[in-house]
Design a protein around this motif. Sequence first.
Motif, short mmCIF file in Angstrom:
data_model
loop_
_atom_site.label_atom_id
_atom_site.label_comp_id
_atom_site.label_asym_id
_atom_site.label_seq_id
_atom_site.Cartn_x
_atom_site.Cartn_y
_atom_site.Cartn_z
N ARG A 20 17.51 13.97 -0.83
CA ARG A 20 16.02 14.89 -0.80
C ARG A 20 15.04 13.67 -0.70
O ARG A 20 13.42 13.39 0.24
CB ARG A 20 15.51 15.77 -1.65
N GLN A 21 14.72 12.74 -1.12
CA GLN A 21 13.76 11.47 -1.32
C GLN A 21 14.01 10.71 -0.12
O GLN A 21 12.46 10.46 0.11
CB GLN A 21 13.72 10.94 -2.01
N THR A 22 15.00 10.01 0.30
CA THR A 22 14.63 9.47 1.38
C THR A 22 14.45 10.47 2.52
O THR A 22 13.58 10.12 3.86
CB THR A 22 16.23 8.93 2.01
N LEU A 23 15.02 11.67 2.65
CA LEU A 23 14.26 12.02 3.94
C LEU A 23 12.99 12.55 4.13
O LEU A 23 11.98 11.97 4.87
CB LEU A 23 15.16 14.25 3.72
N TRP A 68 21.77 21.06 4.32
CA TRP A 68 21.30 19.93 4.89
C TRP A 68 20.43 19.87 6.27
O TRP A 68 19.79 19.30 5.73
CB TRP A 68 21.98 18.12 4.52
N LYS A 69 21.53 19.95 6.90
CA LYS A 69 20.84 20.23 8.65
C LYS A 69 19.88 21.49 8.27
O LYS A 69 18.62 20.84 8.55
CB LYS A 69 21.61 21.12 9.41
N GLU A 70 19.72 22.26 8.03
CA GLU A 70 18.94 23.13 7.28
C GLU A 70 17.87 23.05 6.75
O GLU A 70 16.46 23.35 6.86
CB GLU A 70 18.96 24.55 6.24
N GLU A 71 17.98 22.49 5.47
CA GLU A 71 17.02 21.53 4.50
C GLU A 71 16.13 20.57 5.14
O GLU A 71 14.00 20.14 4.95
CB GLU A 71 17.46 20.61 3.67
N ALA A 72 16.83 19.87 5.97
CA ALA A 72 15.93 18.54 7.35
C ALA A 72 14.79 19.09 7.84
O ALA A 72 13.63 18.71 8.32
CB ALA A 72 17.18 17.86 8.05
N GLU A 73 15.29 20.50 8.96
CA GLU A 73 14.92 21.35 9.32
C GLU A 73 13.47 21.67 8.76
O GLU A 73 12.77 21.93 9.52
CB GLU A 73 15.36 22.12 10.36
N GLY A 97 10.89 19.69 8.87
CA GLY A 97 9.80 19.17 9.99
C GLY A 97 10.87 18.41 11.08
O GLY A 97 9.48 17.72 11.60
N PHE A 98 11.80 17.81 11.12
CA PHE A 98 12.58 17.03 11.78
C PHE A 98 12.76 18.09 13.07
O PHE A 98 13.42 19.55 12.77
CB PHE A 98 13.93 16.76 11.11
N LYS A 99 12.41 17.43 14.16
CA LYS A 99 12.79 18.28 15.41
C LYS A 99 14.28 18.11 15.65
O LYS A 99 14.47 19.53 16.25
CB LYS A 99 11.82 17.58 16.51
N TYR A 100 14.71 17.30 14.95
CA TYR A 100 16.56 17.89 14.94
C TYR A 100 16.71 17.12 14.15
O TYR A 100 16.65 15.94 14.10
CB TYR A 100 16.62 17.01 16.63
N VAL A 101 18.00 17.86 14.11
CA VAL A 101 19.25 16.68 13.30
C VAL A 101 20.25 17.67 13.88
O VAL A 101 20.85 18.47 14.12
CB VAL A 101 18.92 18.51 11.64
N ALA A 102 21.25 16.74 13.56
CA ALA A 102 22.89 16.57 13.14
C ALA A 102 23.23 16.04 12.07
O ALA A 102 23.59 15.62 11.91
CB ALA A 102 23.33 15.76 14.46
N SER A 103 24.61 17.27 11.96
CA SER A 103 24.97 17.01 10.78
C SER A 103 26.79 17.45 10.41
O SER A 103 26.87 19.08 10.93
CB SER A 103 24.25 17.53 9.32
N GLY A 104 27.09 16.80 9.77
CA GLY A 104 28.76 17.18 9.76
C GLY A 104 29.66 15.95 9.58
O GLY A 104 29.40 14.97 9.76
N PRO A 105 31.10 16.27 8.82
CA PRO A 105 31.29 14.91 8.49
C PRO A 105 32.13 13.80 9.81
O PRO A 105 31.92 12.74 9.44
CB PRO A 105 33.03 16.11 7.98
#
Length: 295
Positions: free
Chosen positions: A207-210, A248-253, A256-264
Amino acid sequence: TNPLVSENYQALRSTVRELGLATVCEEAKCPNIGECWGADEGATATIMIMGDTCTRGCRFCAVKTSRTPPPLDPDEPTKVANAIKKWGLDYVVLTSVDRDDLQDQGAGHFRKVVQQLKASSPDLLVEALTPDFQGQTQLIQMVATSGLDVYAHNVETVQRLTPKVRDRRAGYQQSMDLLRHVKTFKTGCLTKTSLMLGLGETHEEIRQTLQDLRDNHVDVVTFGQYLQPTKRHLPVKEYVTPEKYAEWKEEAETMGFKYVASGPLVRSSYKAGEFFLKALVKEQQEIDSFETAAS
């Protein structure tokens, strides 16, 4: 059908061999090579320029290392531009090894490759995934103003784990500063980074990194599972569940991130030419041209 036997995959592979190019897809043993190279639409290749040997020794990375890699190939900008034109790609990711052995750490060469690509294929969208250039702003500026569309640089992990995971010459704050500087050199440039999960980081540290990334105006973030390339590399501490990647995808969106790709199996260049990212770049180009016309 198996993407590893598709025509697109075979065509990309034979051109890579023919022109003596290196791709991070192969060098870093990416698990998505068939999916990215074999796609009928939106095929993406990640070309690794400046050779296949890095001057750094990060403890997560499978790329070869040496203090004295071979010299740069002066014909590489032309070779890369010819290959991309031949493939007919509309989005390409350029990345490189670190070249601490060179006076400009390869920034001038990186710039030439982007310029040659744009001259050869004006509609091509170019993402540059660069080293940190030891934080030297004039070198960052050289690449940021080369004509690229997306400037990517990976922070890789959280602040606490950075000294253990990355080479000692890399730094968490140095990477954050680089991503912030890009926008001072090219207003509106999309910036992007990637985080590996499973190295022992905590949820609070992620979270802090984001938050740090958002504070430095980073637009795009990707999350993927760290996989140990060989026994000499860092061990995996945790296999993160697909459900957690979705969270994490939902949280990053939400942040305010415009685009997030998240998966193993997501890697920083995973399907980089995906429709949404292309649409973002096009939208930014239209804003830029409108502002130029208005000024």
